[in-house]
Design a protein around this motif. Structure first.
Motif, PDB file in Angstrom:
ATOM      1  N   ILE A 204       0.831  -1.200   0.000  1.00  0.00           N
ATOM      2  CA  ILE A 204       0.000   0.000   0.000  1.00  0.00           C
ATOM      3  C   ILE A 204       0.869   1.255   0.000  1.00  0.00           C
ATOM      4  O   ILE A 204       0.471   2.291  -0.536  1.00  0.00           O
TER       5      ILE A 204
ATOM      6  N   ILE B  13       3.698   0.629  -3.795  1.00  0.00           N
ATOM      7  CA  ILE B  13       3.106   0.669  -5.138  1.00  0.00           C
ATOM      8  C   ILE B  13       2.693   2.092  -5.545  1.00  0.00           C
ATOM      9  O   ILE B  13       3.055   2.538  -6.638  1.00  0.00           O
ATOM     10  N   PRO B  14       1.960   2.838  -4.713  1.00  0.00           N
ATOM     11  CA  PRO B  14       1.634   4.209  -5.126  1.00  0.00           C
ATOM     12  C   PRO B  14       2.874   5.084  -5.334  1.00  0.00           C
ATOM     13  O   PRO B  14       2.876   5.934  -6.243  1.00  0.00           O
ATOM     14  N   ALA B  15       3.909   4.874  -4.535  1.00  0.00           N
ATOM     15  CA  ALA B  15       5.136   5.653  -4.722  1.00  0.00           C
ATOM     16  C   ALA B  15       5.772   5.337  -6.074  1.00  0.00           C
ATOM     17  O   ALA B  15       6.202   6.248  -6.790  1.00  0.00           O
TER      18      ALA B  15
ATOM     19  N   GLU C 114       4.161   4.118  -8.711  1.00  0.00           N
ATOM     20  CA  GLU C 114       3.232   4.648  -9.723  1.00  0.00           C
ATOM     21  C   GLU C 114       3.470   6.150  -9.923  1.00  0.00           C
ATOM     22  O   GLU C 114       3.535   6.627 -11.062  1.00  0.00           O
ATOM     23  N   LEU C 115       3.598   6.882  -8.843  1.00  0.00           N
ATOM     24  CA  LEU C 115       3.823   8.323  -8.922  1.00  0.00           C
ATOM     25  C   LEU C 115       5.146   8.628  -9.619  1.00  0.00           C
ATOM     26  O   LEU C 115       5.221   9.514 -10.467  1.00  0.00           O
ATOM     27  N   TYR C 116       6.180   7.874  -9.278  1.00  0.00           N
ATOM     28  CA  TYR C 116       7.488   8.067  -9.907  1.00  0.00           C
ATOM     29  C   TYR C 116       7.392   7.837 -11.418  1.00  0.00           C
ATOM     30  O   TYR C 116       7.906   8.631 -12.212  1.00  0.00           O
TER      31      TYR C 116
ATOM     32  N   LEU D  50      -8.302  -2.188 -10.868  1.00  0.00           N
ATOM     33  CA  LEU D  50      -6.940  -1.768 -11.205  1.00  0.00           C
ATOM     34  C   LEU D  50      -6.873  -0.892 -12.456  1.00  0.00           C
ATOM     35  O   LEU D  50      -6.099   0.061 -12.496  1.00  0.00           O
TER      36      LEU D  50
ATOM     37  N   LEU E  73      -7.954   2.728 -11.675  1.00  0.00           N
ATOM     38  CA  LEU E  73      -6.991   3.519 -10.896  1.00  0.00           C
ATOM     39  C   LEU E  73      -5.959   4.143 -11.836  1.00  0.00           C
ATOM     40  O   LEU E  73      -5.517   3.509 -12.782  1.00  0.00           O
TER      41      LEU E  73
ATOM     42  N   GLY F 157      -2.464   5.090 -13.203  1.00  0.00           N
ATOM     43  CA  GLY F 157      -1.118   4.556 -13.072  1.00  0.00           C
ATOM     44  C   GLY F 157      -0.874   3.467 -14.094  1.00  0.00           C
ATOM     45  O   GLY F 157      -1.789   2.732 -14.465  1.00  0.00           O
TER      46      GLY F 157
ATOM     47  N   SER G  90      -0.732  -0.346 -12.345  1.00  0.00           N
ATOM     48  CA  SER G  90      -2.071  -0.863 -12.049  1.00  0.00           C
ATOM     49  C   SER G  90      -2.830  -1.170 -13.346  1.00  0.00           C
ATOM     50  O   SER G  90      -3.547  -2.175 -13.413  1.00  0.00           O
TER      51      SER G  90
END
Length: 130
Positions: free
Chosen positions: A8, A11-13, A15-17, A83, A86, A88, A91
């Protein structure tokens, strides 16, 4: 359970990168268009595959058959649908893999292994109806 908390956060980090890197490489506008296009296309396929899975589960139940394999497909399609919606690229990639049968089949042995492990530990109980 601890690995879920890690995912949690990680993965978002990632995706953001990747989104920032994409924005810098191809431009913010094209990155936004890619995200929107993958969301729209993914939603279309999710609806289509989801309706097919629902019909198959209903047909199996009407015919007195256990919807085991079809239900597993439905679960994967549901997860894939979430997925692809979302934002990214990671995902979206995983979501599209779960939406289509050939690539979805790659994940089934992992799910079956996980269920067997839970059954061995007594965390999942299978009841047979009479």
């Amino acid at each position: 359970m601890k690995w879920i908390i890690g995912l949690i956060i990680v993965i978002p980090a990632i995706e953001l990168y990747i989104l920032l890197l994409s924005g810098r490489t191809i431009g913010a506008g094209y990155t936004l268009l890619l995200i929107l296009a993958s969301g729209i296309i993914g939603a279309y396929f999710a609806k289509r595959q989801g309706m097919r899975a629902f019909r198959e589960v209903s047909d199996n139940i009407k015919n007195g058959q256990a919807p085991g394999e079809v239900a597993i497909n439905g679960i994967f399609i549901f997860i894939g649908s979430i997925l692809v919606i979302l934002p990214g690229f990671i995902s979206d990639f995983l979501g599209f893999m779960l939406l289509f049968s050939p690539t979805r089949n790659l994940f089934k042995p992992l799910l079956y292994r996980w269920i067997r492990k839970k059954m061995k530990n007594g965390q999942v109980i299978v009841m047979k109806s009479s």
